[in-house]
Design a protein around this motif. Structure first.
Motif, PDB file in Angstrom:
ATOM      1  N   ILE A   1     -19.796   0.150  -9.705  1.00  0.00           N
ATOM      2  CA  ILE A   1     -18.576   0.403  -8.938  1.00  0.00           C
ATOM      3  C   ILE A   1     -18.857   0.065  -7.478  1.00  0.00           C
ATOM      4  O   ILE A   1     -19.865   0.520  -6.916  1.00  0.00           O
ATOM      5  N   LYS A   2     -17.969  -0.734  -6.898  1.00  0.00           N
ATOM      6  CA  LYS A   2     -18.097  -1.113  -5.485  1.00  0.00           C
ATOM      7  C   LYS A   2     -17.111  -0.287  -4.673  1.00  0.00           C
ATOM      8  O   LYS A   2     -15.901  -0.327  -4.918  1.00  0.00           O
ATOM      9  N   ASP A   3     -17.633   0.462  -3.708  1.00  0.00           N
ATOM     10  CA  ASP A   3     -16.786   1.290  -2.858  1.00  0.00           C
ATOM     11  C   ASP A   3     -15.940   0.390  -1.958  1.00  0.00           C
ATOM     12  O   ASP A   3     -16.465  -0.519  -1.294  1.00  0.00           O
ATOM     13  N   GLY A   4     -14.636   0.640  -1.941  1.00  0.00           N
ATOM     14  CA  GLY A   4     -13.715  -0.191  -1.177  1.00  0.00           C
ATOM     15  C   GLY A   4     -13.894  -0.097   0.326  1.00  0.00           C
ATOM     16  O   GLY A   4     -13.622  -1.051   1.047  1.00  0.00           O
TER      17      GLY A   4
ATOM     18  N   CYS B   1     -13.436   6.012  -9.799  1.00  0.00           N
ATOM     19  CA  CYS B   1     -12.936   5.051  -8.816  1.00  0.00           C
ATOM     20  C   CYS B   1     -11.738   5.610  -8.057  1.00  0.00           C
ATOM     21  O   CYS B   1     -11.034   6.483  -8.550  1.00  0.00           O
ATOM     22  N   LYS B   2     -11.520   5.058  -6.888  1.00  0.00           N
ATOM     23  CA  LYS B   2     -10.281   5.331  -6.151  1.00  0.00           C
ATOM     24  C   LYS B   2      -9.631   3.981  -5.873  1.00  0.00           C
ATOM     25  O   LYS B   2     -10.273   2.931  -6.006  1.00  0.00           O
TER      26      LYS B   2
ATOM     27  N   ASP C   1     -11.292   0.442  -4.646  1.00  0.00           N
ATOM     28  CA  ASP C   1     -12.629   0.198  -5.179  1.00  0.00           C
ATOM     29  C   ASP C   1     -12.567  -0.994  -6.135  1.00  0.00           C
ATOM     30  O   ASP C   1     -11.483  -1.483  -6.461  1.00  0.00           O
TER      31      ASP C   1
END
Length: 137
Positions: free
Chosen positions: A84-87, A112-113, A116
């Motif tokens: 998961i890549k943080d936005g 996730c949010k 992301d």
């Protein structure tokens, strides 16, 4: 004669080991539907924060676009990793150390949010997966 046999076996060994990297077109699927709208250089993969179903990755036959065939056909599925890549920060966090052939979208999206990205990681270099970063909206 021994040298000739040795050279012959060495050549066969190199040919058997040499496979082209990233030679199989691949895509990510949600319920066996390709997540990216089209398989092109400019297409972006997106998934709703509320999406439900199974995420999988597999090789595809893209058909002959010149004949109007635009639907990708799944020809095989393979194991993949998930990150998961943080936005906001761009930090990439491994979702799990295990690999999957399929996983419930809800499990990944719960971590996730919006903004992301889910990153699908191939485990073998034979799979070309250009749309491996899926934006959560």
């Amino acid at each position: 004669m021994k040298k000739l046999i040795l050279i012959l076996f060495t050549g066969i060994n190199f040919m058997a080991c040499a496979q082209e990297k990233f030679s199989n077109c691949s895509a990510v699927f949600l319920n066996d539907q390709m997540i990216v709208e089209e398989y092109s250089d400019v297409a972006k993969a997106r998934i709703s924060k509320d999406a439900q179903g199974l995420i999988s990755a597999g090789t595809v036959n893209l058909g002959d676009i010149s004949k109007g065939e635009k639907k990708a056909e799944i020809t095989g599925k393979f194991e993949f990793g998930v990150a998961i890549k943080d936005g906001k920060t761009g930090t990439i966090l491994m979702y799990s150390a295990q690999t999957f052939k399929k996983i419930e979208a809800e499990k990944i999206l719960a971590k996730c949010k919006k903004g992301d990205a889910i990153i699908i990681l191939t485990t073998k270099d034979q799979y070309a997966l250009p749309h491996n970063e899926i934006l959560v909206y």
